[in-house]
Design a protein around this motif. Structure first.
Motif, PDB file in Angstrom:
ATOM      1  N   TYR A 189       0.865  -1.180   0.000  1.00 51.64           N
ATOM      2  CA  TYR A 189       0.000   0.000   0.000  1.00 51.64           C
ATOM      3  C   TYR A 189       0.902   1.232   0.000  1.00 51.64           C
ATOM      4  O   TYR A 189       1.136   1.837   1.044  1.00 51.64           O
ATOM      5  CB  TYR A 189      -0.914  -0.009   1.232  1.00 51.64           C
ATOM      6  CG  TYR A 189      -1.683  -1.296   1.372  1.00 51.64           C
ATOM      7  CD1 TYR A 189      -2.838  -1.517   0.629  1.00 51.64           C
ATOM      8  CD2 TYR A 189      -1.242  -2.302   2.231  1.00 51.64           C
ATOM      9  CE1 TYR A 189      -3.534  -2.718   0.741  1.00 51.64           C
ATOM     10  CE2 TYR A 189      -1.940  -3.494   2.353  1.00 51.64           C
ATOM     11  CZ  TYR A 189      -3.081  -3.690   1.602  1.00 51.64           C
ATOM     12  OH  TYR A 189      -3.769  -4.875   1.716  1.00 51.64           O
ATOM     13  N   PRO A 190       1.456   1.610  -1.168  1.00 54.99           N
ATOM     14  CA  PRO A 190       2.495   2.647  -1.215  1.00 54.99           C
ATOM     15  C   PRO A 190       2.018   4.042  -0.824  1.00 54.99           C
ATOM     16  O   PRO A 190       2.812   4.968  -0.787  1.00 54.99           O
ATOM     17  CB  PRO A 190       2.980   2.602  -2.663  1.00 54.99           C
ATOM     18  CG  PRO A 190       1.895   1.953  -3.428  1.00 54.99           C
ATOM     19  CD  PRO A 190       1.182   1.042  -2.478  1.00 54.99           C
ATOM     20  N   TYR A 191       0.762   4.193  -0.495  1.00 58.30           N
ATOM     21  CA  TYR A 191       0.272   5.481   0.004  1.00 58.30           C
ATOM     22  C   TYR A 191       0.408   5.577   1.519  1.00 58.30           C
ATOM     23  O   TYR A 191       0.121   6.620   2.104  1.00 58.30           O
ATOM     24  CB  TYR A 191      -1.180   5.702  -0.422  1.00 58.30           C
ATOM     25  CG  TYR A 191      -2.112   4.582  -0.063  1.00 58.30           C
ATOM     26  CD1 TYR A 191      -2.688   4.491   1.194  1.00 58.30           C
ATOM     27  CD2 TYR A 191      -2.396   3.575  -0.986  1.00 58.30           C
ATOM     28  CE1 TYR A 191      -3.525   3.442   1.528  1.00 58.30           C
ATOM     29  CE2 TYR A 191      -3.238   2.525  -0.656  1.00 58.30           C
ATOM     30  CZ  TYR A 191      -3.803   2.466   0.600  1.00 58.30           C
ATOM     31  OH  TYR A 191      -4.620   1.423   0.927  1.00 58.30           O
ATOM     32  N   LEU A 192       0.862   4.498   2.183  1.00 62.83           N
ATOM     33  CA  LEU A 192       1.068   4.522   3.633  1.00 62.83           C
ATOM     34  C   LEU A 192       2.553   4.701   3.926  1.00 62.83           C
ATOM     35  O   LEU A 192       3.390   3.908   3.479  1.00 62.83           O
ATOM     36  CB  LEU A 192       0.565   3.236   4.281  1.00 62.83           C
ATOM     37  CG  LEU A 192      -0.944   3.004   4.215  1.00 62.83           C
ATOM     38  CD1 LEU A 192      -1.292   1.669   4.849  1.00 62.83           C
ATOM     39  CD2 LEU A 192      -1.694   4.139   4.896  1.00 62.83           C
ATOM     40  N   LEU A 193       2.862   5.731   4.681  1.00 67.08           N
ATOM     41  CA  LEU A 193       4.242   6.052   5.033  1.00 67.08           C
ATOM     42  C   LEU A 193       4.396   5.996   6.550  1.00 67.08           C
ATOM     43  O   LEU A 193       3.710   6.719   7.282  1.00 67.08           O
ATOM     44  CB  LEU A 193       4.600   7.460   4.536  1.00 67.08           C
ATOM     45  CG  LEU A 193       5.980   7.975   4.911  1.00 67.08           C
ATOM     46  CD1 LEU A 193       7.056   7.207   4.158  1.00 67.08           C
ATOM     47  CD2 LEU A 193       6.082   9.455   4.620  1.00 67.08           C
ATOM     48  N   ALA A 194       5.275   5.124   7.021  1.00 68.24           N
ATOM     49  CA  ALA A 194       5.578   5.036   8.451  1.00 68.24           C
ATOM     50  C   ALA A 194       6.877   5.789   8.700  1.00 68.24           C
ATOM     51  O   ALA A 194       7.792   5.778   7.875  1.00 68.24           O
ATOM     52  CB  ALA A 194       5.717   3.584   8.878  1.00 68.24           C
ATOM     53  N   PHE A 195       6.974   6.456   9.852  1.00 66.49           N
ATOM     54  CA  PHE A 195       8.178   7.196  10.196  1.00 66.49           C
ATOM     55  C   PHE A 195       8.242   7.373  11.710  1.00 66.49           C
ATOM     56  O   PHE A 195       7.262   7.133  12.416  1.00 66.49           O
ATOM     57  CB  PHE A 195       8.222   8.556   9.493  1.00 66.49           C
ATOM     58  CG  PHE A 195       7.069   9.464   9.829  1.00 66.49           C
ATOM     59  CD1 PHE A 195       7.164  10.386  10.866  1.00 66.49           C
ATOM     60  CD2 PHE A 195       5.877   9.401   9.117  1.00 66.49           C
ATOM     61  CE1 PHE A 195       6.098  11.221  11.177  1.00 66.49           C
ATOM     62  CE2 PHE A 195       4.814  10.232   9.416  1.00 66.49           C
ATOM     63  CZ  PHE A 195       4.932  11.146  10.452  1.00 66.49           C
ATOM     64  N   THR A 196       9.401   7.794  12.198  1.00 72.63           N
ATOM     65  CA  THR A 196       9.517   8.157  13.608  1.00 72.63           C
ATOM     66  C   THR A 196       9.647   9.668  13.701  1.00 72.63           C
ATOM     67  O   THR A 196      10.175  10.316  12.797  1.00 72.63           O
ATOM     68  CB  THR A 196      10.729   7.502  14.290  1.00 72.63           C
ATOM     69  OG1 THR A 196      11.919   7.986  13.685  1.00 72.63           O
ATOM     70  CG2 THR A 196      10.667   5.986  14.204  1.00 72.63           C
ATOM     71  N   ALA A 197       9.157  10.225  14.808  1.00 71.76           N
ATOM     72  CA  ALA A 197       9.235  11.675  15.018  1.00 71.76           C
ATOM     73  C   ALA A 197       9.239  11.968  16.504  1.00 71.76           C
ATOM     74  O   ALA A 197       8.716  11.189  17.308  1.00 71.76           O
ATOM     75  CB  ALA A 197       8.052  12.369  14.349  1.00 71.76           C
ATOM     76  N   THR A 198       9.808  13.104  16.866  1.00 73.98           N
ATOM     77  CA  THR A 198       9.801  13.532  18.258  1.00 73.98           C
ATOM     78  C   THR A 198       8.626  14.467  18.542  1.00 73.98           C
ATOM     79  O   THR A 198       8.154  14.529  19.664  1.00 73.98           O
ATOM     80  CB  THR A 198      11.105  14.242  18.633  1.00 73.98           C
ATOM     81  OG1 THR A 198      11.343  15.297  17.719  1.00 73.98           O
ATOM     82  CG2 THR A 198      12.269  13.266  18.627  1.00 73.98           C
ATOM     83  N   TYR A 199       8.141  15.166  17.544  1.00 74.41           N
ATOM     84  CA  TYR A 199       7.045  16.130  17.707  1.00 74.41           C
ATOM     85  C   TYR A 199       7.201  16.923  18.992  1.00 74.41           C
ATOM     86  O   TYR A 199       8.305  17.290  19.364  1.00 74.41           O
ATOM     87  CB  TYR A 199       5.683  15.455  17.597  1.00 74.41           C
ATOM     88  CG  TYR A 199       5.317  15.148  16.155  1.00 74.41           C
ATOM     89  CD1 TYR A 199       5.244  16.159  15.211  1.00 74.41           C
ATOM     90  CD2 TYR A 199       5.063  13.850  15.734  1.00 74.41           C
ATOM     91  CE1 TYR A 199       4.933  15.890  13.889  1.00 74.41           C
ATOM     92  CE2 TYR A 199       4.746  13.568  14.417  1.00 74.41           C
ATOM     93  CZ  TYR A 199       4.685  14.600  13.508  1.00 74.41           C
ATOM     94  OH  TYR A 199       4.382  14.334  12.199  1.00 74.41           O
ATOM     95  N   SER A 200       6.152  17.193  19.711  1.00 74.36           N
ATOM     96  CA  SER A 200       6.240  18.095  20.868  1.00 74.36           C
ATOM     97  C   SER A 200       6.668  17.407  22.153  1.00 74.36           C
ATOM     98  O   SER A 200       7.016  18.066  23.124  1.00 74.36           O
ATOM     99  CB  SER A 200       4.901  18.781  21.078  1.00 74.36           C
ATOM    100  OG  SER A 200       3.916  17.811  21.340  1.00 74.36           O
ATOM    101  N   THR A 201       6.658  16.084  22.197  1.00 73.18           N
ATOM    102  CA  THR A 201       6.964  15.378  23.444  1.00 73.18           C
ATOM    103  C   THR A 201       8.459  15.229  23.684  1.00 73.18           C
ATOM    104  O   THR A 201       8.873  15.008  24.814  1.00 73.18           O
ATOM    105  CB  THR A 201       6.344  13.978  23.444  1.00 73.18           C
ATOM    106  OG1 THR A 201       6.976  13.194  22.416  1.00 73.18           O
ATOM    107  CG2 THR A 201       4.848  14.020  23.225  1.00 73.18           C
ATOM    108  N   GLY A 202       9.256  15.294  22.628  1.00 75.83           N
ATOM    109  CA  GLY A 202      10.685  15.060  22.762  1.00 75.83           C
ATOM    110  C   GLY A 202      11.057  13.591  22.785  1.00 75.83           C
ATOM    111  O   GLY A 202      12.225  13.240  22.795  1.00 75.83           O
TER     112      GLY A 202
END
Length: 102
Positions: free
Chosen positions: A24-37
């Motif tokens: 399903y090439p429209y689904l992208l998984a990634f890691t992020a810190t966003y606001s929580t750190g």
């Protein structure tokens, strides 16, 4: 289908280890810190009808280590594999976790 280049995220934190779903090439998984750190795993739907929606947070580690990285997809694109530190034993180690997506 070819997609034009576009900005996918807007965040103060950083984004790492993106992996497109092979089935399903429209689904992208990634890691992020966003606001929580704390680095957590997220899923973003790239279909034009879903681009205005925010990414979905997949993990809530409750640990300052968070998620190390997105390792990849398994089970025909229905399962996401992530890695994270474990301190339940005397020596720190890295463990793999599966997250059912579909």
């Amino acid at each position: 289908q070819v997609m034009n280049a576009m900005r996918l995220t807007t965040t103060i934190g950083n984004i790492n280890t993106p992996k497109l779903n092979p089935t399903y090439p429209y689904l992208l998984a990634f890691t992020a810190t966003y606001s929580t750190g704390v680095r957590e795993a997220y899923l973003l739907d790239l279909r034009p009808t879903h681009r205005s929606q925010p990414s979905i947070r997949l993990t809530y580690t409750g640990d300052s280590n968070g998620i190390h990285q997105i390792v990849g997809w398994e089970d025909g694109g229905s399962t996401l594999v992530v890695s994270s530190s474990n301190r339940e034993v005397g020596l720190e180690d890295v463990r793999l976790y599966k997250i059912g997506i579909l």
